[in-house]
Write an enzyme that holds these catalytic residues in place. Structure first.
Site, PDB file in Angstrom:
ATOM      1  N   HIS A  63       1.497   3.446   9.505  1.00  0.00           N
ATOM      2  CA  HIS A  63       1.193   2.318   8.606  1.00  0.00           C
ATOM      3  C   HIS A  63       0.871   1.087   9.445  1.00  0.00           C
ATOM      4  O   HIS A  63       1.761   0.333   9.832  1.00  0.00           O
ATOM      5  CB  HIS A  63       2.407   2.062   7.691  1.00  0.00           C
ATOM      6  CG  HIS A  63       2.193   1.031   6.626  1.00  0.00           C
ATOM      7  ND1 HIS A  63       2.509   1.251   5.298  1.00  0.00           N
ATOM      8  CD2 HIS A  63       1.709  -0.235   6.678  1.00  0.00           C
ATOM      9  CE1 HIS A  63       2.243   0.169   4.585  1.00  0.00           C
ATOM     10  NE2 HIS A  63       1.757  -0.744   5.413  1.00  0.00           N
ATOM     11  N   GLY A  70      -2.424  -9.282   5.330  1.00  0.00           N
ATOM     12  CA  GLY A  70      -1.881 -10.569   4.891  1.00  0.00           C
ATOM     13  C   GLY A  70      -2.863 -11.344   4.053  1.00  0.00           C
ATOM     14  O   GLY A  70      -3.641 -10.781   3.286  1.00  0.00           O
ATOM     15  N   HIS A 197       3.151   1.463  -1.241  1.00  0.00           N
ATOM     16  CA  HIS A 197       3.901   0.234  -0.973  1.00  0.00           C
ATOM     17  C   HIS A 197       4.847   0.029  -2.152  1.00  0.00           C
ATOM     18  O   HIS A 197       4.410  -0.016  -3.299  1.00  0.00           O
ATOM     19  CB  HIS A 197       2.921  -0.930  -0.845  1.00  0.00           C
ATOM     20  CG  HIS A 197       3.535  -2.284  -1.008  1.00  0.00           C
ATOM     21  ND1 HIS A 197       3.746  -3.139   0.044  1.00  0.00           N
ATOM     22  CD2 HIS A 197       3.986  -2.920  -2.119  1.00  0.00           C
ATOM     23  CE1 HIS A 197       4.314  -4.246  -0.414  1.00  0.00           C
ATOM     24  NE2 HIS A 197       4.469  -4.148  -1.723  1.00  0.00           N
ATOM     25  N   ARG A 229      13.778  -2.051   2.102  1.00  0.00           N
ATOM     26  CA  ARG A 229      13.605  -3.444   1.691  1.00  0.00           C
ATOM     27  C   ARG A 229      14.890  -4.028   1.082  1.00  0.00           C
ATOM     28  O   ARG A 229      15.169  -5.210   1.193  1.00  0.00           O
ATOM     29  CB  ARG A 229      12.467  -3.471   0.654  1.00  0.00           C
ATOM     30  CG  ARG A 229      12.079  -4.806   0.169  1.00  0.00           C
ATOM     31  CD  ARG A 229      11.123  -4.636  -0.999  1.00  0.00           C
ATOM     32  NE  ARG A 229       9.768  -4.216  -0.637  1.00  0.00           N
ATOM     33  CZ  ARG A 229       8.882  -4.970   0.013  1.00  0.00           C
ATOM     34  NH1 ARG A 229       9.206  -6.163   0.414  1.00  0.00           N
ATOM     35  NH2 ARG A 229       7.669  -4.506   0.259  1.00  0.00           N
ATOM     36  N   ASP A 287       4.332  -1.122   9.821  1.00  0.00           N
ATOM     37  CA  ASP A 287       3.643  -2.128   8.984  1.00  0.00           C
ATOM     38  C   ASP A 287       3.061  -3.203   9.895  1.00  0.00           C
ATOM     39  O   ASP A 287       2.953  -4.371   9.518  1.00  0.00           O
ATOM     40  CB  ASP A 287       4.601  -2.739   7.944  1.00  0.00           C
ATOM     41  CG  ASP A 287       3.855  -3.431   6.805  1.00  0.00           C
ATOM     42  OD1 ASP A 287       2.612  -3.355   6.765  1.00  0.00           O
ATOM     43  OD2 ASP A 287       4.521  -4.056   5.964  1.00  0.00           O
ATOM     44  N   SER A 291       0.748  -9.963   8.182  1.00  0.00           N
ATOM     45  CA  SER A 291       1.323 -11.296   8.358  1.00  0.00           C
ATOM     46  C   SER A 291       2.695 -11.362   7.714  1.00  0.00           C
ATOM     47  O   SER A 291       2.999 -10.619   6.785  1.00  0.00           O
ATOM     48  CB  SER A 291       0.427 -12.371   7.735  1.00  0.00           C
ATOM     49  OG  SER A 291       0.576 -12.365   6.333  1.00  0.00           O
TER      50      SER A 291
HETATM   51 ZN    ZN Z   1       3.123  -2.715   2.186  1.00  0.00          ZN
END
Ligand code: ZN
Length: 391
Positions: A63, A70, A197, A229, A287, A291
């Site tokens: 990824h 961003g 995502h 997350r 990832d 940004s």
């Molecule tokens: Zn993502």
């Protein structure tokens, strides 16, 4: 060209103990306790002393925002294209590029061209078709034909779910994308997975379970990412993996990076293993090159950072040093597990005679000190031996 790597601790990723590894051009030639160079002027042989070093399969980062990402804090926050050196310093020999939030001003054709450029510069590359949005953006008109007809396209992603930035796909829309992606993969012998995502939304992975329940699309078709997350999302991900899916932990999403509610990536891997998720169903990606906005106390953007790919190697080390996971297990999350789910294994993600000579060298502190990609030495003793065309 022949290379012999002497006295390395080889993790293929299974631990093979101390071995010599012979490379013939871009292939692994042989692995044996003692391999000596042939004599005679006809042979060009490079011998590398790897005593005290670990030799592992080249890392696969599944990824990466190769052409930047961003833009969520406005145009000025769009990140630039990645350079080869950042990939090499992170121990990575294969990258999978993708589009993220911005499927408007960033294009898959540019991503494909960048992937081809990186391949010419020395590493291996693949891409996903699509971006955050649904209907998916494509090159040829459908995700099915992109996967079937374009060599580098191996799946679809990163389609966003459970996020305020997603296009709020319905279950039917996502089912159709997964079915198309699956068929494209079957017809071309590729993975055809849908890399998702997952945001902070309350529905988490519910839609994926619902699709598997209501249609003929199996859970294994989906690979949700950023699952560390939050604690709640990680719990949902463990359930998903135990039901047969594969989950992807993001090494760039950690409390140290400013994501205060995130579970540290290395810890997330340990928790998954402790809960009985097989390591074959746990992958980690960076990832990288997207940004990240750092906000001040008033909630306005204070400064912007570009996420690096180095977090992959950092979290590998932390898996071993802080979490007590054996290196031979930890390294699978960024090599063989990724290669399996992307149907690149054993050509990629293993050290196997006859397969690609993609190798990463780690010192005793588990720092990346060397990279050999498709048989070419691109980083050695911390020294870059190759750079991108315009670096
Ligand atoms: Zn993502």
């Amino acid at each position: 060209m022949i290379k012999i790597l002497k006295h390395a601790q080889v993790l293929a990723p299974d631990s093979l103990g101390q071995q010599d590894v012979l490379l013939l051009a871009d292939r692994i030639g042989a692995i044996a306790p003692e391999i000596n160079p042939p004599t005679g002027a006809a042979w060009q042989v490079e011998v590398y002393d790897c005593r005290g070093k670990y030799l592992v399969p080249g890392f696969i980062d599944g990824h990466v925002h190769l052409i930047g990402g961003g833009g969520e804090a406005g145009y000025y926050s769009r990140t630039p294209e990645i350079n080869l050196s950042g990939i090499l310093r992170s121990g990575i020999t294969t990258v999978v590029g993708l589009l993220g939030t911005d499927g408007t001003a960033r294009h898959l054709s540019a991503l494909l061209a960048k992937a081809r450029a990186l391949e010419m510069e020395g590493v291996s590359s693949f891409i996903y078709t699509g971006s955050f949005e649904v209907p998916a953006v494509t090159i040829s008109g459908s995700v099915r034909s992109d996967i079937m007809l374009i060599d580098k396209v191996i799946g679809t992603g990163e389609i966003a779910i459970s996020d305020h930035r997603s296009s709020q796909p319905t279950q039917d829309e996502l089912t159709r994308i997964a079915a198309d992606s699956r068929l494209g993969g079957m017809l071309s012998g590729k993975a055809g997975i849908v890399h998702l995502h997952v945001g902070v939304g309350k529905h988490r992975l519910d839609m994926l379970h619902n699709i598997a329940e209501a249609s003929e699309v199996p859970l294994a078709q989906f690979v949700p990412t950023h699952v560390n997350r939050s604690e709640e999302l990680l719990e949902a991900a463990i359930r998903f993996a135990k039901a047969g899916g594969t989950i992807d932990i993001t090494s760039g999403v950690s409390p140290e990076m400013g994501f205060t509610t995130a579970v540290k990536p290395s810890t997330a891997v340990r928790l998954c293993l402790e809960q009985g998720v097989p390591v074959e169903r746990i992958t980690m990606s960076s990832d990288g090159n997207g940004s990240m906005a750092v906000y001040d106390a008033n909630g306005t953007v204070d400064r912007l950072l570009i996420t690096t790919l180095e977090s992959l190697a950092v979290e590998l080390r932390d898996m071993v040093v802080l979490e007590g996971i054996p290196l031979a297990v930890a390294v699978q999350t960024i090599t063989s597990s990724v290669a399996r789910i992307l149907r690149l294994w054993p050509e990629k993600g293993s050290i196997t005679p006859g397969r690609a000579a993609d190798l990463t060298v780690l010192d005793t502190d588990l720092q990346v000190t060397g990279v050999i990609a498709r048989g070419k030495t691109l980083l050695w003793d911390d020294q870059l031996l190759a750079r991108g065309t315009f670096e």
